[in-house]
Design a protein around this motif. Structure first.
Motif, PDB file in Angstrom:
ATOM      1  N   ARG A   1      14.273   9.505  13.025  1.00 27.51           N
ATOM      2  CA  ARG A   1      15.260  10.157  13.894  1.00 27.51           C
ATOM      3  C   ARG A   1      16.586   9.381  13.911  1.00 27.51           C
TER       4      ARG A   1
ATOM      5  N   THR B   1       7.367   5.858  28.459  1.00 26.89           N
ATOM      6  CA  THR B   1       7.080   6.168  29.864  1.00 26.89           C
ATOM      7  C   THR B   1       6.578   4.933  30.615  1.00 26.89           C
TER       8      THR B   1
ATOM      9  N   THR C   1      14.629  10.724  31.799  1.00 24.80           N
ATOM     10  CA  THR C   1      14.228  11.925  32.534  1.00 24.80           C
ATOM     11  C   THR C   1      13.807  11.614  33.958  1.00 24.80           C
ATOM     12  N   ALA C   2      13.988  12.587  34.829  1.00 24.48           N
ATOM     13  CA  ALA C   2      13.481  12.562  36.194  1.00 24.48           C
ATOM     14  C   ALA C   2      13.881  11.254  36.881  1.00 24.48           C
TER      15      ALA C   2
ATOM     16  N   LYS D   1       4.184   6.031  23.946  1.00 25.72           N
ATOM     17  CA  LYS D   1       4.113   7.158  24.900  1.00 25.72           C
ATOM     18  C   LYS D   1       5.489   7.559  25.437  1.00 25.72           C
ATOM     19  N   GLY D   2       6.444   7.702  24.518  1.00 27.04           N
ATOM     20  CA  GLY D   2       7.784   8.146  24.912  1.00 27.04           C
ATOM     21  C   GLY D   2       8.490   7.184  25.849  1.00 27.04           C
TER      22      GLY D   2
ATOM     23  N   ASN E   1      16.106   9.922  25.919  1.00 23.02           N
ATOM     24  CA  ASN E   1      15.711  10.563  27.174  1.00 23.02           C
ATOM     25  C   ASN E   1      15.737   9.602  28.344  1.00 23.02           C
TER      26      ASN E   1
ATOM     27  N   GLY F   1      10.607   8.632  29.049  1.00 25.84           N
ATOM     28  CA  GLY F   1      10.236   9.940  29.614  1.00 25.84           C
ATOM     29  C   GLY F   1       9.853   9.860  31.079  1.00 25.84           C
ATOM     30  N   GLY F   2      10.204   8.762  31.761  1.00 24.95           N
ATOM     31  CA  GLY F   2       9.912   8.634  33.194  1.00 24.95           C
ATOM     32  C   GLY F   2       8.501   8.161  33.440  1.00 24.95           C
ATOM     33  N   ALA F   3       7.892   8.670  34.483  1.00 24.72           N
ATOM     34  CA  ALA F   3       6.558   8.189  34.870  1.00 24.72           C
ATOM     35  C   ALA F   3       5.496   8.618  33.872  1.00 24.72           C
ATOM     36  N   ASP F   4       4.513   7.751  33.654  1.00 26.40           N
ATOM     37  CA  ASP F   4       3.327   8.135  32.887  1.00 26.40           C
ATOM     38  C   ASP F   4       2.549   9.094  33.794  1.00 26.40           C
ATOM     39  N   LEU F   5       2.512  10.355  33.386  1.00 24.55           N
ATOM     40  CA  LEU F   5       2.011  11.364  34.326  1.00 24.55           C
ATOM     41  C   LEU F   5       0.538  11.184  34.706  1.00 24.55           C
ATOM     42  N   PRO F   6      -0.357  10.841  33.753  1.00 18.69           N
ATOM     43  CA  PRO F   6      -1.754  10.684  34.181  1.00 18.69           C
ATOM     44  C   PRO F   6      -1.969   9.588  35.228  1.00 18.69           C
TER      45      PRO F   6
ATOM     46  N   TYR G   1       4.356   6.082  15.105  1.00 18.41           N
ATOM     47  CA  TYR G   1       5.430   6.380  16.059  1.00 18.41           C
ATOM     48  C   TYR G   1       6.715   5.623  15.725  1.00 18.41           C
TER      49      TYR G   1
ATOM     50  N   ARG H   1       8.309   7.603  12.909  1.00 23.88           N
ATOM     51  CA  ARG H   1       8.923   8.836  13.436  1.00 23.88           C
ATOM     52  C   ARG H   1      10.247   8.512  14.142  1.00 23.88           C
TER      53      ARG H   1
HETATM   54  N1  COA Z   1       3.436  10.767  30.653  1.00 22.13           N
HETATM   55  C1  COA Z   1       2.429  10.442  29.814  1.00 22.13           C
HETATM   56  N2  COA Z   1       2.507  10.615  28.476  1.00 22.13           N
HETATM   57  C2  COA Z   1       3.644  11.118  27.996  1.00 22.13           C
HETATM   58  C3  COA Z   1       4.731  11.471  28.810  1.00 22.13           C
HETATM   59  C4  COA Z   1       4.592  11.280  30.195  1.00 22.13           C
HETATM   60  N3  COA Z   1       5.589  11.535  31.045  1.00 22.13           N
HETATM   61  N4  COA Z   1       5.723  11.943  28.032  1.00 22.13           N
HETATM   62  C5  COA Z   1       5.280  11.838  26.779  1.00 22.13           C
HETATM   63  N5  COA Z   1       4.024  11.379  26.747  1.00 22.13           N
HETATM   64  C6  COA Z   1       3.166  11.135  25.578  1.00 22.13           C
HETATM   65  C7  COA Z   1       2.948  12.392  24.762  1.00 22.13           C
HETATM   66  O1  COA Z   1       1.868  13.131  25.292  1.00 22.13           O
HETATM   67  C8  COA Z   1       2.634  11.822  23.406  1.00 22.13           C
HETATM   68  O2  COA Z   1       1.296  11.344  23.399  1.00 22.13           O
HETATM   69  P1  COA Z   1       0.410  11.421  22.042  1.00 22.13           P
HETATM   70  O3  COA Z   1       1.190  10.782  20.980  1.00 22.13           O
HETATM   71  O4  COA Z   1      -0.822  10.685  22.411  1.00 22.13           O
HETATM   72  O5  COA Z   1       0.213  12.877  21.784  1.00 22.13           O
HETATM   73  C9  COA Z   1       3.530  10.593  23.342  1.00 22.13           C
HETATM   74  O6  COA Z   1       3.860  10.276  24.697  1.00 22.13           O
HETATM   75  C10 COA Z   1       4.810  10.836  22.593  1.00 22.13           C
HETATM   76  O7  COA Z   1       5.398  12.004  23.129  1.00 22.13           O
HETATM   77  P2  COA Z   1       6.263  12.997  22.236  1.00 22.13           P
HETATM   78  O8  COA Z   1       6.649  14.152  23.089  1.00 22.13           O
HETATM   79  O9  COA Z   1       5.551  13.269  20.965  1.00 22.13           O
HETATM   80  O10 COA Z   1       7.503  12.037  21.932  1.00 22.13           O
HETATM   81  P3  COA Z   1       9.022  12.407  21.758  1.00 22.13           P
HETATM   82  O11 COA Z   1       9.677  11.126  21.380  1.00 22.13           O
HETATM   83  O12 COA Z   1       9.213  13.552  20.850  1.00 22.13           O
HETATM   84  O13 COA Z   1       9.515  12.819  23.200  1.00 22.13           O
HETATM   85  C11 COA Z   1       9.775  12.610  25.571  1.00 22.13           C
HETATM   86  C12 COA Z   1       9.427  11.909  24.245  1.00 22.13           C
HETATM   87  C13 COA Z   1       9.622  11.588  26.675  1.00 22.13           C
HETATM   88  C14 COA Z   1      11.213  13.067  25.499  1.00 22.13           C
HETATM   89  C15 COA Z   1       8.895  13.862  25.787  1.00 22.13           C
HETATM   90  O14 COA Z   1       7.541  13.509  25.537  1.00 22.13           O
HETATM   91  C16 COA Z   1       8.986  14.407  27.183  1.00 22.13           C
HETATM   92  O15 COA Z   1       9.923  15.151  27.487  1.00 22.13           O
HETATM   93  N6  COA Z   1       8.020  14.065  28.054  1.00 22.13           N
HETATM   94  C17 COA Z   1       7.965  14.556  29.401  1.00 22.13           C
HETATM   95  C18 COA Z   1       8.984  13.838  30.247  1.00 22.13           C
HETATM   96  C19 COA Z   1       8.910  14.242  31.693  1.00 22.13           C
HETATM   97  O16 COA Z   1       9.029  15.371  32.047  1.00 22.13           O
HETATM   98  N7  COA Z   1       8.686  13.262  32.541  1.00 22.13           N
HETATM   99  C20 COA Z   1       8.619  13.482  33.934  1.00 22.13           C
HETATM  100  C21 COA Z   1       8.245  12.185  34.546  1.00 22.13           C
HETATM  101  S1  COA Z   1       8.417  12.256  36.264  1.00 22.13           S
END
Ligand code: COA
Length: 532
Positions: free
Chosen positions: A51, A114, A184-185, A111-112, A182, A144-149, A44, A47
């Motif tokens: 970028r 989060t 987000t949210a 995990k982005g 990002n 990416g905001g909250a860890d959704l799980p 990661y 990657r």
């Molecule tokens: N909760 C838990 N895990 C998340 C997550 C979230 N909100 N967002 C991303 N992840 C995880 C991905 O599943 C991935 O896991 P993996 O590597 O085990 O497959 C890892 O984080 C990296 O995510 P990825 O999308 O590959 O990274 P990225 O740098 O390209 O993009 C984000 C990062 C945050 C921009 C993108 O993942 C995203 O848009 N996530 C959703 C954000 C969102 O809608 N959040 C709402 C919260 S209220």
């Protein structure tokens, strides 16, 4: 002046054994810290770099003044959980344009970036520190905001992160958000709630809902840039105050923002002449025995952390299981309370309460050096009023208004942890040495208490105690409590601000005291009713 004379036998066997034991623990600690440094791991990080982005720690390094110290906080957060050590955020106090600031940098390689339950606790802790010590906050946002799980643990209490930001602002403490990617949210409210916002061309993306969510909600087609790009926020929405060309430019602008705050510390300055201790900090490794039942003299520690080893002891002949006295650390005055023989008796408790009152009269911050097994139990001591005297000490600690610092050197058990300003008593900073242990009581005692209680219950029912099962139960509980008492575990739970190398204690206390003096330092004479 009263310089401490060390009697530490650095050639002795005990010293060598203590030192080796601690060095082993420091190696274990480093292995955990390395995990935090590795962030989301090679894949990661690579990657992220591909970028064209800097990792969180590089962003911090570029933000702070050259060659200045960065006091990282809670690097072991999430240790022992299913989440990456460090909790996907790097936090600490750094100096920007000469101003000590709280820096909160999301780690987008985990995990982005989060926020999981540990990230949340870590950020809330940093906000508390910023508020108590009046430190401007700089958020380096990419999350990416909250860890959704784990949203059920993050969503509802997480609202406090945003509330805190605006409360800091309302308290006159500046907040700056630099958005690297990002946001987000809920994360969008970090720039939303900050006083100053920097966004980066083609990189910052700030929206309440991303394109897929918008499509779901309204059927509208959009892309990241048109929905929440830096250009949109700088030119149309007005959420961005500054439009940066790239990450370096954004950090440069962040520094300029801080330079224009005209920020001044409100606490008194340290004395000009600062003398180093007379004894080598390296010797701090050989003081605490591996077996915490063996007492050690905390004056050997004090001699290696205070200016010129100069320490004026208060009531040295009275309640001598607690050592109290006055010193300076990096030029800042401190009153020190250090456990000497482990147990706290009535005299020690009364001495502590008096000492804490005196420190409040002279606006002197307090440093608690922990090595206590708690307040003394037994008939004689109950009759002597150990509860009311211990309460007196806890009352004084609870209501004292001068800043407190706590360092767990060895044991920190039972109500002794409270009386010595444990976590629940809001010391401004609390650090632990790798030699420390903290729990309601020692693991063997705790297992023994459970065994006695369950034996009594079995016998009351007319049953026969199964000795083999009792021994197995004791062993299991002892192992569990032992594992839960060690500093890395407690640090993972955010019950301290970091496990530190004892050799760094003076530096870390100096940085903490400097940060503390960003706010006014004032005592009180308003304590709860002391039971006499
Ligand atoms: N909760 C838990 N895990 C998340 C997550 C979230 N909100 N967002 C991303 N992840 C995880 C991905 O599943 C991935 O896991 P993996 O590597 O085990 O497959 C890892 O984080 C990296 O995510 P990825 O999308 O590959 O990274 P990225 O740098 O390209 O993009 C984000 C990062 C945050 C921009 C993108 O993942 C995203 O848009 N996530 C959703 C954000 C969102 O809608 N959040 C709402 C919260 S209220």
């Amino acid at each position: 002046m009263t310089a401490i004379r060390s009697t530490l036998d650095t050639a002795g066997e005990a010293y060598q054994a203590n030192r080796e034991g601690l060095l082993g623990k420091l190696d274990d600690l480093q292995a955990e810290l390395d995990k935090a440094l590795a962030g989301g791991g090679e894949k990661y990080v690579a990657r992220h770099r591909k970028r064209g982005k800097m990792i969180a720690r590089e962003r911090i390094e570029m933000l702070v003044d050259e060659d200045s110290a960065f006091l990282e906080l809670c690097p072991l957060a999430a240790y022992g959980s299913d989440f990456t050590v460090g909790a996907s955020v790097v936090t600490g106090i750094g100096v920007v344009e000469g101003v000590e600031c709280m820096i909160v940098a999301n780690d987008p390689t985990v995990k982005g970036g989060t926020s999981n339950p540990w990230t949340l606790r870590k950020i809330l802790r940093t906000n508390d520190i910023a508020l108590a010590n009046r430190l401007p906050v700089i958020s380096l946002v990419e999350s990416g905001g909250a860890d959704l799980p784990t949203q059920k643990e993050v969503f509802i209490p997480g609202g406090r992160m945003f509330r805190d930001l605006t409360r800091l602002s309302a308290a006159g403490i500046p907040t700056v958000a630099i958005v690297f990617g990002n946001s987000t949210a809920g994360g969008a409210y970090v720039p939303g709630m900050s006083d100053h916002v920097v966004m980066i061309e083609n990189a910052s993306k700030v929206f309440l809902g991303g394109p897929p969510l918008v499509k779901m909600a309204t059927g509208e087609d959009s892309d990241d840039e048109s929905l929440g790009g830096a250009q949109l926020h700088a030119r149309q929405s007005g959420l961005a105050d500054y439009y940066a060309a790239d990450e370096q430019d954004a950090l440069r602008i962040g520094r300029r923002i801080v330079a224009r705050l005209n920020w001044r510390k409100s606490g008194p300055s340290p004395v000009a002449e600062i003398r180093e201790p007379r004894y080598d900090a390296d010797e701090l490794l050989g003081i605490v025995p591996g077996d915490l039942k063996i007492p050690f003299d905390p004056r050997e520690v004090i001699a290696r952390i205070v200016d010129d080893s100069d320490f004026d002891e208060f009531k040295p002949e009275y309640g001598n299981s607690l050592c109290t006295g006055w010193a300076r650390i990096h030029g800042y005055p401190v009153g020190i309370l250090a456990n000497a023989q482990g147990v706290l008796f009535s005299q020690e408790s009364q001495k502590a309460a008096q000492f804490i009152q005196l420190a409040n009269r002279s606006d002197t911050p307090l440093l608690f050096l922990h090595n206590t097994t708690g307040y003394m139990v037994g008939k004689e001591y109950e009759r002597g009023g150990i509860i009311k005297h211990g309460s007196m000490m806890i009352n004084a600690v609870s209501n004292s208004k001068v800043p407190h610092l706590s360092v767990l050197m060895g044991a920190s058990y039972g109500a002794g942890h409270y009386g010595m300003c444990g976590r629940a008593y809001d010391p401004r900073f609390l650090f632990a040495w790798p030699s420390a242990k903290s729990a309601v009581m020692g693991a063997a005692q705790l297992a023994g208490v459970i065994s006695i209680v369950s034996r009594a219950a079995t016998e009351a029912r007319g049953g026969v105690v199964d000795e083999a099962a009792d021994a197995a139960m004791r062993q299991m509980i002892e192992a569990q409590i032992e594992a839960e008492s060690v500093p890395a575990f407690l640090s993972g739970m955010l019950y301290d601000d970091g496990v530190i190398d004892p050799r760094d204690t003076r530096t870390i206390l100096g940085l903490s005291l400097s940060a503390i003096h960003s706010a006014p330092v004032e005592g009180t004479s308003n304590f709860g009713v002391f039971r006499m």
